[in-house]
Design a protein around this motif. Structure first.
Motif, PDB file in Angstrom:
ATOM      1  N   LYS A   1       0.814  -1.216   0.000  1.00 27.23           N
ATOM      2  CA  LYS A   1       0.000   0.000   0.000  1.00 27.23           C
ATOM      3  C   LYS A   1       0.844   1.261   0.000  1.00 27.23           C
ATOM      4  CE  LYS A   1      -3.943  -2.285   1.888  1.00 27.23           C
ATOM      5  NZ  LYS A   1      -4.679  -2.712   3.012  1.00 27.23           N
ATOM      6  N   GLU A   2       2.052   1.209   0.532  1.00 26.47           N
ATOM      7  CA  GLU A   2       2.909   2.398   0.593  1.00 26.47           C
ATOM      8  C   GLU A   2       3.645   2.654  -0.718  1.00 26.47           C
ATOM      9  OE1 GLU A   2       5.511   2.472   3.962  1.00 26.47           O
ATOM     10  OE2 GLU A   2       3.925   1.834   5.324  1.00 26.47           O
ATOM     11  N   ASN A   3       4.208   1.602  -1.308  1.00 24.63           N
ATOM     12  CA  ASN A   3       5.040   1.773  -2.502  1.00 24.63           C
ATOM     13  C   ASN A   3       4.379   1.281  -3.782  1.00 24.63           C
ATOM     14  OD1 ASN A   3       7.266   2.741  -0.943  1.00 24.63           O
ATOM     15  ND2 ASN A   3       7.607   0.635  -0.290  1.00 24.63           N
ATOM     16  N   GLY A   4       3.193   0.726  -3.699  1.00 19.13           N
ATOM     17  CA  GLY A   4       2.538   0.149  -4.872  1.00 19.13           C
ATOM     18  C   GLY A   4       2.886  -1.319  -5.006  1.00 19.13           C
ATOM     19  N   ASP A   5       2.050  -2.038  -5.693  1.00 25.76           N
ATOM     20  CA  ASP A   5       2.263  -3.466  -5.868  1.00 25.76           C
ATOM     21  C   ASP A   5       3.559  -3.736  -6.635  1.00 25.76           C
ATOM     22  OD1 ASP A   5      -0.170  -3.728  -4.680  1.00 25.76           O
ATOM     23  OD2 ASP A   5      -1.170  -4.638  -6.386  1.00 25.76           O
ATOM     24  N   CYS A   6       4.131  -4.884  -6.364  1.00 25.74           N
ATOM     25  CA  CYS A   6       5.284  -5.329  -7.129  1.00 25.74           C
ATOM     26  C   CYS A   6       5.153  -6.828  -7.351  1.00 25.74           C
ATOM     27  CB  CYS A   6       6.599  -4.999  -6.426  1.00 25.74           C
ATOM     28  SG  CYS A   6       6.903  -5.975  -4.946  1.00 25.74           S
ATOM     29  N   TYR A   7       6.011  -7.365  -8.182  1.00 21.93           N
ATOM     30  CA  TYR A   7       6.031  -8.792  -8.482  1.00 21.93           C
ATOM     31  C   TYR A   7       7.417  -9.297  -8.139  1.00 21.93           C
ATOM     32  CZ  TYR A   7       1.722  -7.740 -10.787  1.00 21.93           C
ATOM     33  OH  TYR A   7       0.440  -7.334 -11.019  1.00 21.93           O
ATOM     34  N   VAL A   8       7.480 -10.376  -7.400  1.00 20.92           N
ATOM     35  CA  VAL A   8       8.752 -10.950  -6.995  1.00 20.92           C
ATOM     36  C   VAL A   8       8.944 -12.239  -7.772  1.00 20.92           C
ATOM     37  CG1 VAL A   8      10.110 -11.851  -5.074  1.00 20.92           C
ATOM     38  CG2 VAL A   8       8.549  -9.933  -4.698  1.00 20.92           C
ATOM     39  N   THR A   9      10.039 -12.310  -8.539  1.00 15.92           N
ATOM     40  CA  THR A   9      10.280 -13.510  -9.327  1.00 15.92           C
ATOM     41  C   THR A   9      10.604 -14.668  -8.393  1.00 15.92           C
ATOM     42  OG1 THR A   9      12.635 -13.045  -9.629  1.00 15.92           O
ATOM     43  CG2 THR A   9      11.119 -12.193 -11.311  1.00 15.92           C
ATOM     44  N   THR A  10      10.168 -15.843  -8.759  1.00 17.14           N
ATOM     45  CA  THR A  10      10.401 -17.016  -7.919  1.00 17.14           C
ATOM     46  C   THR A  10      11.740 -17.680  -8.221  1.00 17.14           C
ATOM     47  OG1 THR A  10       9.223 -18.438  -9.466  1.00 17.14           O
ATOM     48  CG2 THR A  10       7.932 -17.487  -7.671  1.00 17.14           C
ATOM     49  N   ASP A  11      12.444 -17.203  -9.255  1.00 15.10           N
ATOM     50  CA  ASP A  11      13.723 -17.817  -9.607  1.00 15.10           C
ATOM     51  C   ASP A  11      14.932 -16.953  -9.235  1.00 15.10           C
ATOM     52  OD1 ASP A  11      13.267 -15.833 -11.436  1.00 15.10           O
ATOM     53  OD2 ASP A  11      13.705 -17.047 -13.198  1.00 15.10           O
ATOM     54  N   GLY A  12      14.738 -15.961  -8.415  1.00 18.06           N
ATOM     55  CA  GLY A  12      15.871 -15.135  -8.019  1.00 18.06           C
ATOM     56  C   GLY A  12      15.498 -13.986  -7.104  1.00 18.06           C
ATOM     57  N   GLY A  13      14.212 -13.835  -6.834  1.00 15.43           N
ATOM     58  CA  GLY A  13      13.765 -12.807  -5.919  1.00 15.43           C
ATOM     59  C   GLY A  13      13.885 -11.386  -6.438  1.00 15.43           C
ATOM     60  N   ILE A  14      13.942 -11.202  -7.744  1.00 16.23           N
ATOM     61  CA  ILE A  14      14.019  -9.862  -8.318  1.00 16.23           C
ATOM     62  C   ILE A  14      12.653  -9.203  -8.204  1.00 16.23           C
ATOM     63  CG2 ILE A  14      14.441  -8.531 -10.424  1.00 16.23           C
ATOM     64  CD1 ILE A  14      16.179 -10.920 -11.355  1.00 16.23           C
ATOM     65  N   MET A  15      12.611  -7.967  -7.714  1.00 21.51           N
ATOM     66  CA  MET A  15      11.350  -7.233  -7.635  1.00 21.51           C
ATOM     67  C   MET A  15      11.116  -6.537  -8.970  1.00 21.51           C
ATOM     68  SD  MET A  15      11.074  -5.855  -3.695  1.00 21.51           S
ATOM     69  CE  MET A  15      10.798  -4.245  -4.232  1.00 21.51           C
ATOM     70  N   ILE A  16       9.958  -6.805  -9.570  1.00 20.77           N
ATOM     71  CA  ILE A  16       9.574  -6.218 -10.850  1.00 20.77           C
ATOM     72  C   ILE A  16       8.315  -5.389 -10.602  1.00 20.77           C
ATOM     73  CG2 ILE A  16       8.932  -6.702 -13.246  1.00 20.77           C
ATOM     74  CD1 ILE A  16      11.682  -7.788 -12.555  1.00 20.77           C
ATOM     75  N   TYR A  17       8.278  -4.171 -11.132  1.00 19.46           N
ATOM     76  CA  TYR A  17       7.121  -3.307 -10.934  1.00 19.46           C
ATOM     77  C   TYR A  17       6.197  -3.364 -12.149  1.00 19.46           C
ATOM     78  CZ  TYR A  17       9.475  -1.908  -6.751  1.00 19.46           C
ATOM     79  OH  TYR A  17      10.061  -1.952  -5.518  1.00 19.46           O
ATOM     80  N   PRO A  18       4.895  -3.096 -11.939  1.00 16.21           N
ATOM     81  CA  PRO A  18       3.914  -3.238 -13.019  1.00 16.21           C
ATOM     82  C   PRO A  18       4.271  -2.517 -14.318  1.00 16.21           C
ATOM     83  CG  PRO A  18       2.770  -2.950 -10.955  1.00 16.21           C
ATOM     84  CD  PRO A  18       4.244  -2.734 -10.679  1.00 16.21           C
ATOM     85  N   ASP A  19       4.938  -1.370 -14.241  1.00 18.32           N
ATOM     86  CA  ASP A  19       5.275  -0.645 -15.475  1.00 18.32           C
ATOM     87  C   ASP A  19       6.355  -1.359 -16.291  1.00 18.32           C
ATOM     88  OD1 ASP A  19       7.260  -0.047 -13.590  1.00 18.32           O
ATOM     89  OD2 ASP A  19       7.547   1.986 -14.334  1.00 18.32           O
ATOM     90  N   GLU A  20       7.016  -2.353 -15.707  1.00 17.06           N
ATOM     91  CA  GLU A  20       8.024  -3.138 -16.431  1.00 17.06           C
ATOM     92  C   GLU A  20       7.417  -4.399 -17.057  1.00 17.06           C
ATOM     93  OE1 GLU A  20      12.028  -2.459 -13.889  1.00 17.06           O
ATOM     94  OE2 GLU A  20      10.381  -3.415 -12.805  1.00 17.06           O
ATOM     95  N   ILE A  21       6.199  -4.756 -16.633  1.00 18.69           N
ATOM     96  CA  ILE A  21       5.555  -5.977 -17.104  1.00 18.69           C
ATOM     97  C   ILE A  21       4.649  -5.652 -18.286  1.00 18.69           C
ATOM     98  CG2 ILE A  21       3.967  -7.835 -16.486  1.00 18.69           C
ATOM     99  CD1 ILE A  21       4.926  -7.489 -13.598  1.00 18.69           C
ATOM    100  N   THR A  22       4.743  -6.460 -19.323  1.00 11.72           N
ATOM    101  CA  THR A  22       3.871  -6.265 -20.478  1.00 11.72           C
ATOM    102  C   THR A  22       2.660  -7.182 -20.406  1.00 11.72           C
ATOM    103  OG1 THR A  22       5.169  -7.829 -21.789  1.00 11.72           O
ATOM    104  CG2 THR A  22       5.735  -5.488 -21.983  1.00 11.72           C
TER     105      THR A  22
END
Length: 104
Positions: free
Chosen positions: A75-96
């Motif tokens: 809620k503070e920083n916006g949703d993110c996506y955490v990859t299950t193969d390395g724990g990289i945080m990906i933000y919605p604007d990077e996802i197509t």
């Protein structure tokens, strides 16, 4: 995200009266289901459920990637996506696009 049953119901609703009267060919129904199951969903169209394991297409450090990920609500920083193969945080604007790993 629609369930398999909802997608099947929508498939039948979209048929014309002629198609219904002639009967739906099993191959057409199967092909429609396969297309639906393989569809990549644009992130701008629909967001996956939180904590659902999904496949994502994203751009990271200038490269296009596909990975499994989990949507984390923040809620503070916006949703993110955490990859299950390395724990990289990906933000919605990077996802197509995304798609579920398992259809419901």
């Amino acid at each position: 995200m629609k369930t398999i049953k909802e997608a099947a119901t929508n498939f039948l609703k979209e048929l014309s009266l002629d198609e219904l009267l002639e009967g739906v060919k099993p191959t057409e129904a199967f092909e429609s289901g396969a297309v639906w199951a393989e569809r990549w969903i644009p992130i701008a169209e629909e967001m996956p459920e939180p904590e659902e394991i999904i496949l994502i297409e994203y751009s990271y450090r200038g490269r296009e990637n596909i990975s499994t990920a989990v949507r984390k609500e923040d809620k503070e920083n916006g949703d993110c996506y955490v990859t299950t193969d390395g724990g990289i945080m990906i933000y919605p604007d990077e996802i197509t696009h995304w798609r579920p790993v398992k259809q419901k």
